[in-house]
Motif scaffolding. Structure first.
Motif, PDB file in Angstrom:
ATOM      1  N   SER A 192       0.810  -1.219   0.000  1.00 24.38           N
ATOM      2  CA  SER A 192       0.000   0.000   0.000  1.00 24.38           C
ATOM      3  C   SER A 192       0.842   1.268   0.000  1.00 24.38           C
ATOM      4  CB  SER A 192      -0.933   0.016   1.210  1.00 24.38           C
ATOM      5  OG  SER A 192      -0.194   0.127   2.425  1.00 24.38           O
ATOM      6  N   VAL A 193       2.090   1.192   0.462  1.00 23.65           N
ATOM      7  CA  VAL A 193       2.941   2.385   0.528  1.00 23.65           C
ATOM      8  C   VAL A 193       3.110   3.027  -0.843  1.00 23.65           C
ATOM      9  CG1 VAL A 193       5.267   3.200   1.091  1.00 23.65           C
ATOM     10  CG2 VAL A 193       4.131   1.557   2.598  1.00 23.65           C
ATOM     11  N   ALA A 194       3.062   2.227  -1.902  1.00 19.53           N
ATOM     12  CA  ALA A 194       3.260   2.754  -3.261  1.00 19.53           C
ATOM     13  C   ALA A 194       2.180   3.740  -3.669  1.00 19.53           C
ATOM     14  CB  ALA A 194       3.323   1.606  -4.266  1.00 19.53           C
ATOM     15  N   ALA A 195       1.041   3.766  -2.950  1.00 17.01           N
ATOM     16  CA  ALA A 195      -0.014   4.725  -3.289  1.00 17.01           C
ATOM     17  C   ALA A 195       0.444   6.166  -3.044  1.00 17.01           C
ATOM     18  CB  ALA A 195      -1.275   4.435  -2.472  1.00 17.01           C
ATOM     19  N   VAL A 196       1.356   6.365  -2.089  1.00 14.13           N
ATOM     20  CA  VAL A 196       1.793   7.726  -1.748  1.00 14.13           C
ATOM     21  C   VAL A 196       2.553   8.382  -2.904  1.00 14.13           C
ATOM     22  CG1 VAL A 196       3.154   9.126  -0.153  1.00 14.13           C
ATOM     23  CG2 VAL A 196       1.792   7.201   0.720  1.00 14.13           C
ATOM     24  N   PRO A 197       3.627   7.755  -3.434  1.00 14.25           N
ATOM     25  CA  PRO A 197       4.297   8.394  -4.583  1.00 14.25           C
ATOM     26  C   PRO A 197       3.413   8.477  -5.820  1.00 14.25           C
ATOM     27  CG  PRO A 197       5.262   6.237  -4.110  1.00 14.25           C
ATOM     28  CD  PRO A 197       4.366   6.568  -2.975  1.00 14.25           C
ATOM     29  N   ALA A 198       2.417   7.576  -5.958  1.00 17.02           N
ATOM     30  CA  ALA A 198       1.490   7.675  -7.090  1.00 17.02           C
ATOM     31  C   ALA A 198       0.675   8.966  -7.000  1.00 17.02           C
ATOM     32  CB  ALA A 198       0.565   6.466  -7.134  1.00 17.02           C
ATOM     33  N   PHE A 199       0.237   9.310  -5.779  1.00 19.77           N
ATOM     34  CA  PHE A 199      -0.467  10.583  -5.566  1.00 19.77           C
ATOM     35  C   PHE A 199       0.443  11.766  -5.900  1.00 19.77           C
ATOM     36  CE2 PHE A 199      -3.826   8.538  -2.944  1.00 19.77           C
ATOM     37  CZ  PHE A 199      -4.927   9.207  -3.472  1.00 19.77           C
ATOM     38  N   VAL A 200       1.686  11.704  -5.429  1.00 20.78           N
ATOM     39  CA  VAL A 200       2.629  12.801  -5.691  1.00 20.78           C
ATOM     40  C   VAL A 200       2.853  12.967  -7.186  1.00 20.78           C
ATOM     41  CG1 VAL A 200       4.995  13.622  -5.344  1.00 20.78           C
ATOM     42  CG2 VAL A 200       3.770  12.522  -3.451  1.00 20.78           C
ATOM     43  N   LEU A 201       3.030  11.854  -7.886  1.00 21.66           N
ATOM     44  CA  LEU A 201       3.255  11.911  -9.334  1.00 21.66           C
ATOM     45  C   LEU A 201       2.049  12.516 -10.041  1.00 21.66           C
ATOM     46  CD1 LEU A 201       5.116  11.166 -11.712  1.00 21.66           C
ATOM     47  CD2 LEU A 201       3.964   8.936 -11.791  1.00 21.66           C
ATOM     48  N   PHE A 202       0.841  12.093  -9.652  1.00 18.09           N
ATOM     49  CA  PHE A 202      -0.372  12.573 -10.324  1.00 18.09           C
ATOM     50  C   PHE A 202      -0.556  14.065 -10.119  1.00 18.09           C
ATOM     51  CE2 PHE A 202      -4.909  13.638 -10.260  1.00 18.09           C
ATOM     52  CZ  PHE A 202      -5.300  13.183 -11.511  1.00 18.09           C
ATOM     53  N   PHE A 203      -0.610  14.504  -8.870  1.00 17.46           N
ATOM     54  CA  PHE A 203      -0.883  15.916  -8.600  1.00 17.46           C
ATOM     55  C   PHE A 203       0.307  16.805  -8.981  1.00 17.46           C
ATOM     56  CE2 PHE A 203      -3.994  13.856  -5.766  1.00 17.46           C
ATOM     57  CZ  PHE A 203      -5.140  14.517  -6.201  1.00 17.46           C
ATOM     58  N   GLY A 204       1.526  16.264  -8.867  1.00 14.61           N
ATOM     59  CA  GLY A 204       2.691  17.034  -9.276  1.00 14.61           C
ATOM     60  C   GLY A 204       2.725  17.281 -10.762  1.00 14.61           C
ATOM     61  N   MET A 205       2.417  16.243 -11.563  1.00 10.56           N
ATOM     62  CA  MET A 205       2.484  16.391 -13.019  1.00 10.56           C
ATOM     63  C   MET A 205       1.384  17.305 -13.552  1.00 10.56           C
ATOM     64  SD  MET A 205       5.146  15.000 -14.258  1.00 10.56           S
ATOM     65  CE  MET A 205       4.702  15.222 -15.982  1.00 10.56           C
ATOM     66  N   LEU A 206       0.293  17.480 -12.797  1.00 11.51           N
ATOM     67  CA  LEU A 206      -0.743  18.419 -13.222  1.00 11.51           C
ATOM     68  C   LEU A 206      -0.199  19.838 -13.313  1.00 11.51           C
ATOM     69  CD1 LEU A 206      -3.858  17.203 -11.180  1.00 11.51           C
ATOM     70  CD2 LEU A 206      -3.451  16.917 -13.642  1.00 11.51           C
ATOM     71  N   ARG A 207       0.861  20.115 -12.561  1.00  6.55           N
ATOM     72  CA  ARG A 207       1.449  21.453 -12.542  1.00  6.55           C
ATOM     73  C   ARG A 207       2.716  21.555 -13.401  1.00  6.55           C
ATOM     74  NH1 ARG A 207      -0.393  24.640  -8.429  1.00  6.55           N
ATOM     75  NH2 ARG A 207       1.584  25.786  -8.365  1.00  6.55           N
TER      76      ARG A 207
END
Length: 479
Positions: A192-207
């Motif tokens: 489940s820990v992998a969900a954290v960098p997935a969130f960072v990648l998603f919201f980060g790449m939006l910017r």
């Protein structure tokens, strides 16, 4: 990926120099966010190293099925890497990386919530699609937003983030495994820990901006210039548009070659054979058997489960530190000599692991520690030489007009070999024990012979110069 240092930089000689203002901070932020794709690549391929023994107990699976858990991810990765380039060419690098972040989250969530083994396999395949897509798209995106002076160092951060992701997986596995060892769902926490960098990648790449090179390829020149102005001074951005146009032309040329031309031309057919050999022998060192199953190997060596989880963190350290050394020396020494040295070192370590594992009795107090030392020697030698060199040389040896086809085919072969090793390794260890490493040693001798006989030297030559000399036969007998 350090190989982009070797790409000839046409049209850059008269560009205004980079300044040291906020433009560099913006570029650095782009690199940090995008390389979370590499971090996820590393974490999702490394997390099974500690989680697999708990998954095996939970689902009561056989050694063959243990290999299947990793195999389906790698088949997904092979598929994702094969399709990823075309998808990002059509829809854009940034848009595809955002989609990959969603795919990482879906694969992670589905794996964590799986109540049946076959469902787990389905979501591991989904994760593999994301891993493969990231493996080809993130380096391309970084290369296309970076100025030529920083292209190699920025793109190399993705390689570093991959091994860092594996190291973090080993470390987090050790912490969670030792804290919640009695909980049958402990493997879910690890995944489940992998969900954290997935969130960072998603919201980060939006910017983050789209690749200016891709925008130019779509005829969106004004948008490309606007992107460059966020990461360069106005003068540099305007001057660099010419370079972006040249790079887009190179991309167009890459698509002119055909498979018929590759396979019917003797010198390109020979290069394809060398590219396949590099990819196959890199994976047949068995490096990913340790990245995926290191905890299980250490348990067989004589450590208990908790100790194996803890000592497996050293495998991550033995990946990250030598990788830093490799990135420093890789453009300073002979490629061939470095590759040959790497295969000699890994083969020697395999012989050590195999003989110690077979000859020393299992109740010997020193057996686990000697095996650990040889395993760390193997990983360090691999990550300091063969690991990064394989990707570098695959990128260097193919002619421009056919580079896309031939690199894609070589990387596909590399991923498929990785998948076969991952599938077979648990079953081989169950039957042969540490004798499995002697099989890797035999393959290592074949790899040394292949490297000595066929591998050309590419250091100190531009890609075009290498192509011309190889075509003329001057490099047909590399010495």
């Amino acid at each position: 990926m350090a190989h982009l240092d070797t790409i000839p930089q046409r049209g850059t000689r008269h560009l205004p120099p980079l300044d040291k203002g906020n433009y560099n901070k913006r570029l650095g932020m782009v690199a940090v966010i995008a390389t979370f794709g590499g971090l996820l690549f590393g974490y999702d391929t490394g997390v099974l190293n500690g989680a697999l023994s708990f998954i095996s107990s939970y689902f009561n699976i056989t050694p063959w099925e243990q290999g299947l858990v990793t195999f389906v991810l790698l088949i997904g990765a092979a598929t994702g890497s094969f399709l990823g380039g075309r998808i990002s060419d059509r829809y854009g690098r940034r848009a595809f990386i955002i989609a990959l972040a969603v795919l990482f989250f879906i694969g992670t969530s589905g794996s964590v919530l799986s109540l049946r083994f076959d469902v787990l396999l389905v979501f591991r395949f989904v994760l593999g699609l994301a891993v493969g897509g990231a493996s080809v798209t993130v380096p391309v995106y970084l290369a296309e937003v970076a100025p030529f002076e920083k292209r190699g160092s920025l793109v190399s951060r993705n390689e570093l983030m991959i091994v860092t992701g594996q190291f973090l997986a080993f470390l987090i596995n050790a912490i969670i495994g030792n804290t919640f060892a009695s909980n049958p769902d402990v493997w879910r926490y690890m995944l489940s820990v992998a969900a954290v960098p997935a969130f960072v990648l998603f919201f980060g790449m939006l910017r983050m901006p789209e690749s200016p090179r891709w925008l130019v390829s779509q005829g969106r020149n004004a948008e490309a210039l606007a992107v460059l102005r966020t990461m360069r001074s106005p003068e540099r951005a305007a001057a660099e548009m010419a370079e972006v146009h040249e790079l887009a032309e190179e991309e167009r040329l890459e698509r002119l070659g055909s498979w018929k031309e590759v396979l019917t031309t003797p010198w390109t057919r020979r290069l394809l054979f060398i590219g396949f050999g590099i990819g196959i022998f890199q994976q047949l060192t068995g490096i990913n058997s340790m990245m995926y199953y290191g905890t299980q190997v250490l348990e067989q060596a004589g450590f208990d489960r908790n100790a194996a989880l803890s000592f497996n963190v050293l495998n991550g350290v033995a990946s990250v530190l030598p990788m830093l050394v490799a990135l420093y020396i890789i453009n300073r020494v002979s490629r061939r000599s470095m590759m040959i040295t790497g295969f000699i070192g890994t083969t020697t370590a395999h012989i050590g692991v195999g003989l110690v594992g077979i000859l020393l009795p299992e109740d010997s107090l020193i057996r686990p520690w000697i095996l650990l030392a040889f395993i760390l020697m193997f990983i360090a030698m691999m990550q300091a030489t063969i690991g990064p060199l394989a990707w570098l040389m695959i990128s260097e040896i193919f002619p421009l007009r056919m580079r896309g086809l031939m690199i894609g085919a070589s990387v596909l072969v590399l991923w498929l070999t990785n998948a076969v090793v991952a599938l077979m390794f648990p079953a081989l260890v169950a039957v042969m024990g540490f004798g499995t490493f002697l099989v890797f040693a035999v393959i290592g001798f074949v790899a040394i012979a292949f490297t000595v006989k066929f591998l050309p030297e590419t250091r100190g030559r531009s890609l075009e110069e290498f192509e011309e000399t190889f075509k003329s036969g001057a490099l047909s007998s590399p010495k």
